[in-house]
Design an enzyme around this catalytic site. Structure first.
Site, PDB file in Angstrom:
ATOM      1  CG  HIS A 233      44.232  36.948  45.726  1.00 11.03           C
ATOM      2  ND1 HIS A 233      43.539  37.664  46.671  1.00 11.03           N
ATOM      3  CD2 HIS A 233      44.148  37.649  44.580  1.00 11.03           C
ATOM      4  CE1 HIS A 233      43.043  38.752  46.103  1.00 11.03           C
ATOM      5  NE2 HIS A 233      43.404  38.764  44.835  1.00 11.03           N
ATOM      6  CB  CYS A 271      45.902  41.387  44.990  1.00  6.83           C
ATOM      7  SG  CYS A 271      44.331  42.235  44.685  1.00  6.83           S
ATOM      8  CG  ASP A 351      41.740  42.601  40.643  1.00  6.46           C
ATOM      9  OD1 ASP A 351      40.890  41.869  40.117  1.00  6.46           O
ATOM     10  OD2 ASP A 351      42.009  42.578  41.855  1.00  6.46           O
ATOM     11  CE1 TYR A 368      38.045  39.937  37.693  1.00  8.80           C
ATOM     12  CE2 TYR A 368      36.374  39.787  39.399  1.00  8.80           C
ATOM     13  CZ  TYR A 368      37.699  39.718  39.005  1.00  8.80           C
ATOM     14  OH  TYR A 368      38.675  39.436  39.923  1.00  8.80           O
TER      15      TYR A 368
END
Ligand code: DNO
Length: 389
Positions: A233, A271, A351, A368
């Site tokens: 990532h 990402c 995301d 989230y």
């Protein structure tokens, strides 16, 4: 592209039955309760996987199988840590779980300075403010040389903020900066962070790269044998912070990683939000260049500001052309379908998301929430549907 959803397991306020209603097809999760560096036991993996299956999903991606800090620092009992990492990979592969995300950010994972920055239309988003980070580093942490890393305007605003900040403001800022550390990992207070930073003292980019190369040498051959795709990532934000070097921040860094151990198992988590936070990164070009190494995608968007601050935009807004990016990923899937046998789909997840409507009542992990991410997923689903027609 397979729609997946990040679920934090038993630590998550969002139930698998709710995730079913988003239409997502797969789950991204980790054994967040297992301390960094320990082996992920096969029976614990099976138990989690069965729970996910009972709810109607597959466990498609591990995010993350984290690296113990000693691996990044290049200290301690490295041979045990590498052996444990290989054993965890073998236990996952034995249960059919073969995509593993990790990062190589020293000490902190993703870093923001505001977890609930208000949006005009209502709701909140995550924000990285250059002057608040400067205030933290210069005034709270009192890191020597921190002033060198910030423009004069940010430093002036930082001192001004600090002069008026209450104890609550300061602890909110510390809390925001620490919020990116998932699972059973230490959250530091200012003193603890100072102490932890000392353990990295003097570590250069070359040192960190040497430690990374060692990690790749130790784990990629096993990953190849097991059919595992490891995917690093990118750094978030993609720049050095707290005086620590970061080496997964741009296209050249990615080229270095891929060349350090050229094998298909040595791949990338694309990402778009992390890479997109640097004005020097063109995310669509990066995706094109490394398309064959993208094993997993995090799709989100940020809006950058001239002083280095950025704010998380909605998934289709912001500085990255999400439609063009989805097209690159769809083209790569097409290539895989035509030329490779086996798995061709790229799993992606919406995301982060804004906190919208009743999200703030849920106490979910920062970034989230349920509704904000559902909005992102639905928007990206629409783009992919239209491009695939
Ligand atoms: C932030 C996440 C990161 C990511 C890790 C992977 O929201 O994308 O925390 O999970 O960096 O190791």
């Amino acid at each position: 592209m397979k729609e997946t959803w990040r679920w934090y397991g038993p630590l998550d306020q969002i139930q698998l039955s709710e995730i079913r209603q988003t239409g997502a097809a797969g789950i991204v999760t980790a054994l967040h309760e297992t301390p960094y560096g320990e082996v992920w036991k096969r029976n614990t993996i099976v138990e989690r996987r069965n729970k996910i299956r009972t709810a109607g999903f597959e466990w498609d991606v591990v995010e993350s199988l984290p690296l113990h800090e000693d691996i990044k620092r290049g200290t301690g009992d490295l041979s045990t840590l590498f052996a444990n990492y290989r054993q965890s990979m073998a236990n996952l592969a034995a249960e059919g779980i073969r995509i593993i995300c990790y990062n190589f950010m020293p000490l902190l994972d993703w870093t923001r300075t505001n977890l609930k920055s208000p949006i005009d239309a209502g709701g909140t988003c995550l924000r990285f403010s250059a002057f608040r980070m400067a205030a933290f580093e210069i005034c709270m942490l009192e890191r020597k040389d921190a002033e060198k890393d910030y423009p004069p305007e940010a430093i002036e605003r930082a001192y001004n903020w600090f002069a008026h900040a209450t104890e609550e403001d300061k602890s909110e800022l510390l809390n925001a900066i620490m919020a990116g550390l998932p699972g059973a990992y230490d959250r530091y207070d200012v003193e603890g962070l100072r102490y932890a930073l000392k353990s990295y003292h003097g570590l250069s980019v070359d040192d960190l790269r040497a430690n990374y190369r060692l990690f790749l040498n130790e784990v990629i051959p096993t990953a190849q044998e097991l059919g595992i795709r490891l995917c690093v990532h990118p750094d978030d934000p993609p720049q050095n912070i707290l005086g620590l070097p970061r080496i997964v921040s741009n296209s050249n860094d990615i080229a270095w990683i891929i060349n350090a151990f050229p094998a298909q198992s040595n791949g990338l988590t694309l990402c778009s939000g992390s890479l997109g936070a640097s004005p020097n990164n063109n995310v669509v070009e990066i995706a094109q260049r490394y398309a064959d190494r993208i094993h997993f995608a995090h799709l989100r968007n940020v809006r950058k500001e001239p002083d280095g601050s950025f704010e998380e935009a909605t998934h289709l807004d912001g500085d990255t052309d999400m439609t063009a990016l989805c097209q690159v990923l769809l083209d790569e899937e097409k290539r895989r379908r035509q030329h490779l046998s086996g798995e061709w789909q790229i799993p992606y997840r919406p995301d982060h998301g804004h906190e919208l409507l009743s999200d703030s009542e849920r106490g979910t992990f920062p970034g989230y929430p349920l509704i904000g991410r559902l909005r992102g997923l639905a928007e990206i689903r629409g783009v992919i549907h239209a491009l695939s027609a």
